[in-house]
Design an enzyme around this catalytic site. Sequence first.
Site, PDB file in Angstrom:
ATOM      1  N   ASP A  59      57.132  83.188  63.328  1.00 55.32           N
ATOM      2  CA  ASP A  59      57.835  82.877  62.090  1.00 55.32           C
ATOM      3  C   ASP A  59      58.692  81.634  62.306  1.00 55.32           C
ATOM      4  O   ASP A  59      59.431  81.556  63.299  1.00 55.32           O
ATOM      5  CB  ASP A  59      58.718  84.048  61.651  1.00 55.32           C
ATOM      6  N   ARG A  76      48.721  99.421  53.952  1.00 54.82           N
ATOM      7  CA  ARG A  76      50.036  99.104  54.520  1.00 54.82           C
ATOM      8  C   ARG A  76      50.788  98.188  53.558  1.00 54.82           C
ATOM      9  O   ARG A  76      50.208  97.232  53.015  1.00 54.82           O
ATOM     10  CB  ARG A  76      49.873  98.427  55.886  1.00 54.82           C
ATOM     11  N   HIS A 120      50.736  84.745  64.854  1.00 56.16           N
ATOM     12  CA  HIS A 120      51.580  83.620  64.467  1.00 56.16           C
ATOM     13  C   HIS A 120      53.019  83.910  64.881  1.00 56.16           C
ATOM     14  O   HIS A 120      53.356  85.037  65.251  1.00 56.16           O
ATOM     15  CB  HIS A 120      51.530  83.403  62.946  1.00 56.16           C
ATOM     16  N   HIS A 160      53.137  87.540  66.680  1.00 55.61           N
ATOM     17  CA  HIS A 160      52.780  88.860  66.177  1.00 55.61           C
ATOM     18  C   HIS A 160      51.599  88.763  65.219  1.00 55.61           C
ATOM     19  O   HIS A 160      51.235  87.680  64.775  1.00 55.61           O
ATOM     20  CB  HIS A 160      53.978  89.531  65.491  1.00 55.61           C
TER      21      HIS A 160
END
Length: 341
Positions: A209, A274, A207, A264
């Site tokens: 941002d 994570r 996607h 990304h």
Amino acid sequence: MVVLSQPVALDNHISVIPTYTPVPVFTSQPIPVVDLTDPEAKTLIVKACEEFGFFKVVNHGVRADLMTRLEQEAIRFFALPQSLKNQAGPPEPYGYGSKRIGPNGDVGWIEYILLNANPQLSTPNTSDVFGQTPQIFREAVDEYMHELKEVSCKVLEMVTEGLGIEPRDTLSKMVRDEKSDSCLRLNHYPTAEEEAENMVKVGFGEHTDPQIISVLRSNDTAGLQICMKDGSWVAVPPDHSSFFINVGDALQVMTNGRFKSVKHRVLADTRRSRVSMIYFGGPPLSEKIAPLSCLVPKQDDWLYKEFTWSQYKSSAYKSKLGDYRLGLFEKQPILTHMSNE
């Protein structure tokens, strides 16, 4: 580094998480690194925004203990029983979410908290997030968002200087505005089970941002990848002491495509969880987004139509994660008909 003492089981309302067939990922491609104290930082930032839409910043001025404290408090929240976390959701769009990413069917191996940076726009879900955590969590969130706003504005002012834009706060004033629609997202990607045939479980699908700028910090677990102009994917080595800056869709429009909003994704790790913390610097809802006249004086040269941030945000919220959202706002080329006479 802070880690969870034991794996967290996400709720089971979604049984199928998408996977990727492994593709070659180039790790040798250097990620641009910018020292914010470097006199040439503004030039390096512009170059990185043009070539990558993404770069790493060091000497950013944010205290390491603040970053660690917020990470620790986020981990404590994610370690709560699922029933308590669910009281702060589902996100609409703020609050706690698990596996579902947005309202349009996207899912990932993730749980997250999304918080509005404007305390005047608190929601019941936001209150429930803080209701499940000690006061130190809210204090860490508030201080972190304040510091990240300053980092965002510092970078945006270096962008304007590097592009020769006046005044210097042309971009940063949108993020500094008391009605700025900025937010903070805390992501937790639990350790993923091994998949058959070396398939990789998706944490957060590819996607871009939508905001002006994104400032990301994570623990030392890998998983973030960015897409290059040639379509290849580059693994971003994690660095818990630094920030990674993403060009957002709105900044792509304001530079008339000179800067590219980077695509990304995050892939889940089978060995370690994570945790990432992302500050999204957005303009006020009523802000008009269009190519800057100082960069593109003639409207005939605009690649995008003018729109308000509210219009774009609403459109993005209705789209799938991987959709090219800016396509709806691109100007159609004017076709000229040649005469044969």
